[in-house]
Motif scaffolding. Structure first.
Motif, PDB file in Angstrom:
ATOM      1  N   PHE A  97       0.869  -1.086   0.071  1.00 56.31           N
ATOM      2  CA  PHE A  97      -0.067  -0.131  -0.037  1.00 56.31           C
ATOM      3  C   PHE A  97       0.808   1.352  -0.075  1.00 56.31           C
ATOM      4  O   PHE A  97       1.999   1.347   0.638  1.00 56.31           O
ATOM      5  N   ALA A  98       0.522   2.314  -0.689  1.00 53.56           N
ATOM      6  CA  ALA A  98       0.893   3.722  -0.783  1.00 53.56           C
ATOM      7  C   ALA A  98      -0.022   4.676  -0.056  1.00 53.56           C
ATOM      8  O   ALA A  98      -0.981   4.974  -0.547  1.00 53.56           O
ATOM      9  N   GLY A  99       0.219   4.723   1.164  1.00 54.50           N
ATOM     10  CA  GLY A  99      -0.715   5.369   2.174  1.00 54.50           C
ATOM     11  C   GLY A  99      -1.854   4.595   2.289  1.00 54.50           C
ATOM     12  O   GLY A  99      -2.064   3.289   2.681  1.00 54.50           O
ATOM     13  N   LYS A 100      -3.203   5.301   1.798  1.00 53.47           N
ATOM     14  CA  LYS A 100      -4.411   4.399   1.897  1.00 53.47           C
ATOM     15  C   LYS A 100      -4.826   3.496   0.704  1.00 53.47           C
ATOM     16  O   LYS A 100      -5.902   3.060   0.673  1.00 53.47           O
ATOM     17  N   HIS A 101      -4.156   3.683  -0.348  1.00 52.97           N
ATOM     18  CA  HIS A 101      -4.370   2.812  -1.471  1.00 52.97           C
ATOM     19  C   HIS A 101      -3.236   2.118  -1.966  1.00 52.97           C
ATOM     20  O   HIS A 101      -2.175   1.992  -1.480  1.00 52.97           O
ATOM     21  N   VAL A 102      -3.906   0.897  -2.696  1.00 54.68           N
ATOM     22  CA  VAL A 102      -2.735   0.048  -3.250  1.00 54.68           C
ATOM     23  C   VAL A 102      -1.890   0.505  -4.414  1.00 54.68           C
ATOM     24  O   VAL A 102      -2.345   1.454  -5.260  1.00 54.68           O
ATOM     25  N   ASP A 103      -0.582   0.082  -4.265  1.00 55.34           N
ATOM     26  CA  ASP A 103       0.446   0.650  -5.151  1.00 55.34           C
ATOM     27  C   ASP A 103       0.180   0.102  -6.416  1.00 55.34           C
ATOM     28  O   ASP A 103       0.500  -1.069  -6.647  1.00 55.34           O
ATOM     29  N   LEU A 104      -0.667   0.867  -7.308  1.00 54.99           N
ATOM     30  CA  LEU A 104      -1.034   0.023  -8.691  1.00 54.99           C
ATOM     31  C   LEU A 104       0.000  -0.035  -9.746  1.00 54.99           C
ATOM     32  O   LEU A 104      -0.245  -0.962 -10.537  1.00 54.99           O
ATOM     33  N   GLU A 105       1.288   0.689  -9.531  1.00 57.20           N
ATOM     34  CA  GLU A 105       2.161   0.440 -10.322  1.00 57.20           C
ATOM     35  C   GLU A 105       2.822  -0.822 -10.383  1.00 57.20           C
ATOM     36  O   GLU A 105       3.489  -1.393 -11.376  1.00 57.20           O
ATOM     37  N   ILE A 106       2.766  -1.436  -9.170  1.00 56.88           N
ATOM     38  CA  ILE A 106       2.977  -2.962  -8.745  1.00 56.88           C
ATOM     39  C   ILE A 106       2.241  -3.840  -9.060  1.00 56.88           C
ATOM     40  O   ILE A 106       2.524  -4.895  -9.627  1.00 56.88           O
TER      41      ILE A 106
END
Length: 116
Positions: A97-106
């Motif tokens: 997670f990047a803060g409160k959201h999933v790291d979509l780049e990964i």
């Protein structure tokens, strides 16, 4: 309002076929990857039916990997305890997670599109 929501009054056979297609698409999301409600709907051939995807997941229990489907931008849309459970299930699959959201780049899953 006089707006008819997409899919609300479809014949039962049509609704069942659409929901089966949603299930197939959701089951194709690999472990450690995520997709949005809108992506699932579009991949199933029903763009604009993201609310029906959410409704299906809300009622499916543990029959589908529901935790791999998120809101736009990688945000968890489920509330309270269920949101915490979704977060934990994703972390157990190695999702970052990047803060409160999933790291979509990964972790974003891209559905295969057919080109002719």
């Amino acid at each position: 309002r006089d707006i008819v929501r997409l899919g609300m009054f479809d014949p039962p056979a049509e609704r069942a076929a659409r929901e089966q297609r949603f299930r197939e698409v959701i089951l194709s999301i690999p472990r450690g990857r995520v997709a949005s409600y809108g992506q699932v709907a579009a991949a199933a051939g029903y763009p604009m039916y993201h609310r029906q995807v959410a409704r299906l997941l809300r009622n499916c229990g543990d029959g589908l990997p529901w935790h791999r489907v998120l809101g736009a931008g990688g945000y968890i849309k489920t509330r309270q305890d269920l949101g915490l459970e979704q977060h934990l299930r994703l972390e157990m699959e190695g999702v970052h997670f990047a803060g409160k959201h999933v790291d979509l780049e990964i972790h974003q899953h891209f559905f295969r599109t057919w080109e002719f």
